[in-house]
Design an enzyme around this catalytic site. Structure first.
Site, PDB file in Angstrom:
ATOM      1  N   ALA A 201     -12.987  -2.086 -13.446  1.00  0.00           N
ATOM      2  CA  ALA A 201     -12.029  -1.247 -14.300  1.00  0.00           C
ATOM      3  C   ALA A 201     -10.937  -1.214 -13.022  1.00  0.00           C
ATOM      4  O   ALA A 201      -9.474  -1.832 -13.713  1.00  0.00           O
ATOM      5  CB  ALA A 201     -12.075  -0.619 -14.760  1.00  0.00           C
ATOM      6  N   CYS A 328     -11.254   0.391  10.820  1.00  0.00           N
ATOM      7  CA  CYS A 328     -12.349   0.975  12.099  1.00  0.00           C
ATOM      8  C   CYS A 328     -11.426   2.111  12.551  1.00  0.00           C
ATOM      9  O   CYS A 328     -10.538   2.933  11.903  1.00  0.00           O
ATOM     10  CB  CYS A 328     -12.063  -0.079  13.409  1.00  0.00           C
ATOM     11  SG  CYS A 328     -12.174   0.981  14.190  1.00  0.00           S
TER      12      CYS A 328
END
Ligand code: PLP
Length: 385
Positions: A201, A328
């Protein structure tokens, strides 16, 4: 500071109407849908009305919609239960699938001894359909084909017609991860030969933490989560009633406004491509994302003509949110495996990919701000060299 959100493939802001309907539901509907008293029945009714609404929009029966917590759970459920309950012993997939498919398939390979074949890809990152046919032909093991409808990073669209025709011909089950496409394209699942699809959703202006799996009703499917037997025994656990109500509203709005929003977003994408080409000489686009026929219209994967691992951070300082593929912990970004499969090492070395993903809420002003900032960053790199 002007804030520009262009990371809608990661998640979308909720529609006001969705928040309103969920708030009303939270205030008034607090029974457990499994309770037999009136408050429970009210909650159950909300769940079933939502299921009916979603099923109608996809032209399937309500019993083919199983509510889950997200796209990841839907894909896990489909793949794992196909192995556990439908006798699947071979899975055909690709290296460009979302992690929730790749990791699940690898686990089936390593711990369940399922044969896994990864289909060849073209240099633009699309499925090689000839290779797919050869693989399908090569064995009569019970096979599940799991290939995503649209790639979430480079936007490449699968030729669903072709894959469903091949799966039918070679008697394979067909799962397509439609997390990026349900609600963005009209889909009449009664006419398509797809056995399984998945939805989340929060990708279509609904709430996070709720999704559904479409499971073709003729299949003897069984659950991965057992317990109280909710969802007609397919997925136990007290249901996320507010989430489901919000998802049904978001899905309804997505289908109602599909053409209007698609046309707005396509114009915006076209404007973005034109402005970027004008202001940043040497800019290119990854995969098929600049091809309007063959890619998801909400995604544009841009290849900037300079190396800048901190680009996401620099854009953020100017109020802009886009995606760099994989994050990262240092704040710098590693090039994602999807980008690695469509670019050679030398190109990766001298360029920077960013994914711009649009929604109906974006405007030309958002794009002007993004392009201006990228232009300044490009000029800084030109001076430095
Ligand atoms: N599949 C695709 C193609 C996606 O883009 C995503 C989310 O980015 C998922 C699955 C996982 O969905 P969720 O975030 O609801 O777990």
């Amino acid at each position: 500071m002007q804030r520009v959100y262009l990371d809608n493939a990661a998640t979308t802001p909720m529609h006001r109407e969705v928040i309103e309907i969920m708030t009303e539901c939270m205030q008034n509907i607090y029974g457990n849908p499994s309770s037999t008293h009136v408050l429970g029945r009210e909650a159950k009714a909300q769940m079933e009305l939502s299921r009916k609404k979603i099923a109608e929009l996809l032209n399937v029966t309500p019993s083919e919609i199983v509510f889950t917590s997200c796209g990841t759970e839907s894909n896990n459920f489909i793949i794992r239960s196909s192995v556990d309950y439908l006798g699947v012993t071979r899975i055909i997939t690709s290296n460009l699938e979302h992690k929730c498919v790749q990791e699940t398939v690898s686990e089936m390979e390593n711990s369940r001894n399922i044969e896994v074949i990864r289909v060849k890809l073209t240099e633009n990152g699309s499925v090689d359909y000839q290779d797919l046919e050869q693989i399908l032909q090569s064995s009569d093991k019970k096979t599940l084909v799991t290939l995503m409808h649209a790639n979430n990073e480079i936007g490449n669209l699968l030729d669903v017609e072709k894959v469903q025709q091949l799966c039918e011909e070679y008697n394979a089950l067909f799962h397509t991860d439609t997390v990026q496409t349900l609600g963005h394209y009209p889909m009449d699942l009664s006419k398509m030969k797809i056995d399984f699809a998945s939805c989340s959703a929060h990708k279509l202006h609904g709430p996070k933490g709720v999704g559904f799996a479409f499971i073709r009703k003729s299949l003897p499917f069984k659950p991965q989560i057992t317990g109280g037997g909710q969802e007609r025994g397919m997925r136990s656990g007290t249901e996320n009633v507010y989430g489901v109500v919000g998802m049904a509203k978001a899905f309804e709005m997505a289908i109602q406004d599909l053409d209007k929003h698609r046309s707005h977003i396509e114009k915006l994408k076209s404007y973005t491509i034109q402005k970027l080409k004008e202001e940043i000489p040497g800019i290119e686009f990854n995969g098929l994302s600049a091809d309007f026929e063959k890619s998801l219209y909400t995604v544009l994967n841009v290849r900037l003509p300079f190396k800048d691992a901190l680009i996401g951070f620099e854009l953020e300082l100017k109020g802009i949110a886009v995606s760099q593929g994989s994050a990262c912990s240092s704040g710098a970004a590693k090039v994602s495996t999807v980008i690695q499969s469509v670019l050679d090492a030398a190109t990766i070395e001298r360029t920077t990919p960013i994914r711009i993903s649009f929604s109906c809420y974006n405007t030309n002003e958002d794009i002007d701000h993004l392009v201006n900032v990228l232009k300044q960053i490009n000029e800084k790199h030109l001076v430095a060299h």
